[in-house]
Scaffold this motif. Structure first.
Motif, mmCIF file in Angstrom:
data_model
loop_
_atom_site.group_PDB
_atom_site.id
_atom_site.type_symbol
_atom_site.label_atom_id
_atom_site.label_comp_id
_atom_site.label_asym_id
_atom_site.label_seq_id
_atom_site.Cartn_x
_atom_site.Cartn_y
_atom_site.Cartn_z
ATOM 1 N N GLU A 91 16.216 26.545 11.505
ATOM 2 C CA GLU A 91 15.967 26.859 10.398
ATOM 3 C C GLU A 91 15.856 28.463 10.095
ATOM 4 O O GLU A 91 15.106 29.157 10.927
ATOM 5 C CB GLU A 91 14.439 26.263 10.186
ATOM 6 C CG GLU A 91 13.575 26.602 8.797
ATOM 7 C CD GLU A 91 12.314 26.104 8.804
ATOM 8 O OE1 GLU A 91 11.678 26.102 7.702
ATOM 9 O OE2 GLU A 91 11.765 25.392 9.846
ATOM 10 N N ILE A 92 16.088 28.757 8.878
ATOM 11 C CA ILE A 92 16.053 30.269 8.428
ATOM 12 C C ILE A 92 15.323 30.235 7.123
ATOM 13 O O ILE A 92 15.861 29.504 6.193
ATOM 14 C CB ILE A 92 17.201 30.939 8.409
ATOM 15 C CG1 ILE A 92 18.124 31.186 9.812
ATOM 16 C CG2 ILE A 92 17.365 32.233 7.798
ATOM 17 C CD1 ILE A 92 19.224 31.788 10.155
ATOM 18 N N ALA A 93 14.544 31.046 6.781
ATOM 19 C CA ALA A 93 13.773 31.292 5.685
ATOM 20 C C ALA A 93 13.546 32.773 5.341
ATOM 21 O O ALA A 93 13.439 33.705 6.021
ATOM 22 C CB ALA A 93 12.427 30.562 5.646
ATOM 23 N N TYR A 94 13.683 32.930 3.869
ATOM 24 C CA TYR A 94 13.497 34.449 3.573
ATOM 25 C C TYR A 94 12.039 34.616 2.840
ATOM 26 O O TYR A 94 11.793 33.746 1.838
ATOM 27 C CB TYR A 94 14.500 35.056 2.631
ATOM 28 C CG TYR A 94 14.416 36.267 1.888
ATOM 29 C CD1 TYR A 94 14.654 37.279 3.049
ATOM 30 C CD2 TYR A 94 14.001 36.438 0.773
ATOM 31 C CE1 TYR A 94 14.589 38.636 2.362
ATOM 32 C CE2 TYR A 94 13.959 37.742 0.176
ATOM 33 C CZ TYR A 94 14.173 38.933 1.059
ATOM 34 O OH TYR A 94 13.960 40.144 0.638
ATOM 35 N N ASP B 180 18.017 24.425 6.871
ATOM 36 C CA ASP B 180 17.163 23.885 7.959
ATOM 37 C C ASP B 180 17.903 22.539 8.316
ATOM 38 O O ASP B 180 17.997 21.698 7.527
ATOM 39 C CB ASP B 180 15.806 23.524 7.072
ATOM 40 C CG ASP B 180 15.110 22.641 7.905
ATOM 41 O OD1 ASP B 180 15.308 22.642 9.289
ATOM 42 O OD2 ASP B 180 13.632 22.223 7.699
ATOM 43 N N MET B 181 18.644 22.737 9.217
ATOM 44 C CA MET B 181 19.412 21.368 9.716
ATOM 45 C C MET B 181 19.513 21.161 11.190
ATOM 46 O O MET B 181 19.225 22.229 11.904
ATOM 47 C CB MET B 181 20.935 21.612 9.338
ATOM 48 C CG MET B 181 21.455 22.951 9.801
ATOM 49 S SD MET B 181 23.185 23.127 9.106
ATOM 50 C CE MET B 181 22.648 23.846 7.499
ATOM 51 N N GLY C 92 12.905 32.882 11.376
ATOM 52 C CA GLY C 92 13.900 31.714 11.877
ATOM 53 C C GLY C 92 13.483 31.211 13.198
ATOM 54 O O GLY C 92 12.740 31.734 13.828
ATOM 55 N N SER C 93 13.891 29.901 13.433
ATOM 56 C CA SER C 93 13.642 29.328 14.802
ATOM 57 C C SER C 93 14.821 28.396 14.924
ATOM 58 O O SER C 93 15.424 28.063 14.149
ATOM 59 C CB SER C 93 12.372 28.463 14.797
ATOM 60 O OG SER C 93 12.539 27.403 13.543
ATOM 61 N N VAL C 94 15.121 28.494 16.330
ATOM 62 C CA VAL C 94 16.197 27.529 16.878
ATOM 63 C C VAL C 94 15.528 26.675 17.857
ATOM 64 O O VAL C 94 14.899 27.099 18.691
ATOM 65 C CB VAL C 94 17.500 28.357 17.440
ATOM 66 C CG1 VAL C 94 18.548 27.741 17.782
ATOM 67 C CG2 VAL C 94 17.743 29.357 16.382
#
Length: 191
Positions: A177-180, A145-146, A189-191
């Motif tokens: 942000e990318i989550a599993y 997440d950055m 994920g979202s951009v």
């Protein structure tokens, strides 16, 4: 002995030791041993967050500009072949606060990345699955997440099953942000 002389010698001794420690630390962070240690830490962190095997051939740290160059990157997921390969990744770090250990990424440049994404008829992929952590089974495991000031992707390719797509991008002020999700075994994920 006079107290003024004792205090003067003590101050000079502390200053001298401080200078010696600073010079030793400065010298150490410019060695290949330190670069190898940083490389091992980077590989460990990426493997822990993604669950995949990571390869990085070499690392170069530029302390003046706070840039880190990684060469020969590879990420292996489920299956035998690579999920991701890139010739070069440059990450420019911007220090926001030393006290809070807060850093932003000023720039990310990715040269010649290749993504191999395979999805079979049942929906199984070659994406790695992060190891289950101490979280509950219905929570999400955040991989990253950055915010990044500038992202450049040069001369890339995406192979999605049998399809080949070119990949080139210039992006500014990106938040990703990318989550599993452990319960559903899926990435969000979202951009």
């Amino acid at each position: 002995m006079n107290w003024k002389k004792i205090i003067r010698w003590a101050v000079l001794l502390v200053l001298g030791l401080t200078v010696i420690l600073f010079v030793a630390a400065y010298t150490f962070v410019h060695t290949t041993a330190f670069d190898r240690w940083v490389l091992a830490k980077v590989i460990e962190q990426v493997q822990d967050s993604t669950g995949g095997r990571v390869e990085i051939q070499s690392i170069v740290v530029d302390w003046k500009s706070l840039d880190v160059d990684l060469y020969g990157l590879g990420l292996y997921g489920a299956g035998s072949g690579p999920l991701f390969r890139a010739d070069h990744l440059r990450v420019g770090v911007k220090i926001v606060s030393l006290l809070r250990r807060k850093f932003d990424l000023a720039e990310v440049i990715l040269d010649r990345p290749v993504v191999y994404l395979l999805v079979d008829a049942q929906g199984n992929t070659n994406m790695p699955r992060p190891a289950r952590g101490g979280k509950s089974s219905n929570s999400a495991n955040t991989i990253f997440d950055m915010a990044i000031g500038h992202v450049s992707v040069n001369s890339g390719q995406i192979y999605y099953n049998d399809k080949e797509l070119p990949l080139t991008a210039e992006l500014n002020n990106v938040h990703a942000e990318i989550a599993y999700r452990l319960l559903s075994s899926e990435y969000k994920g979202s951009v």
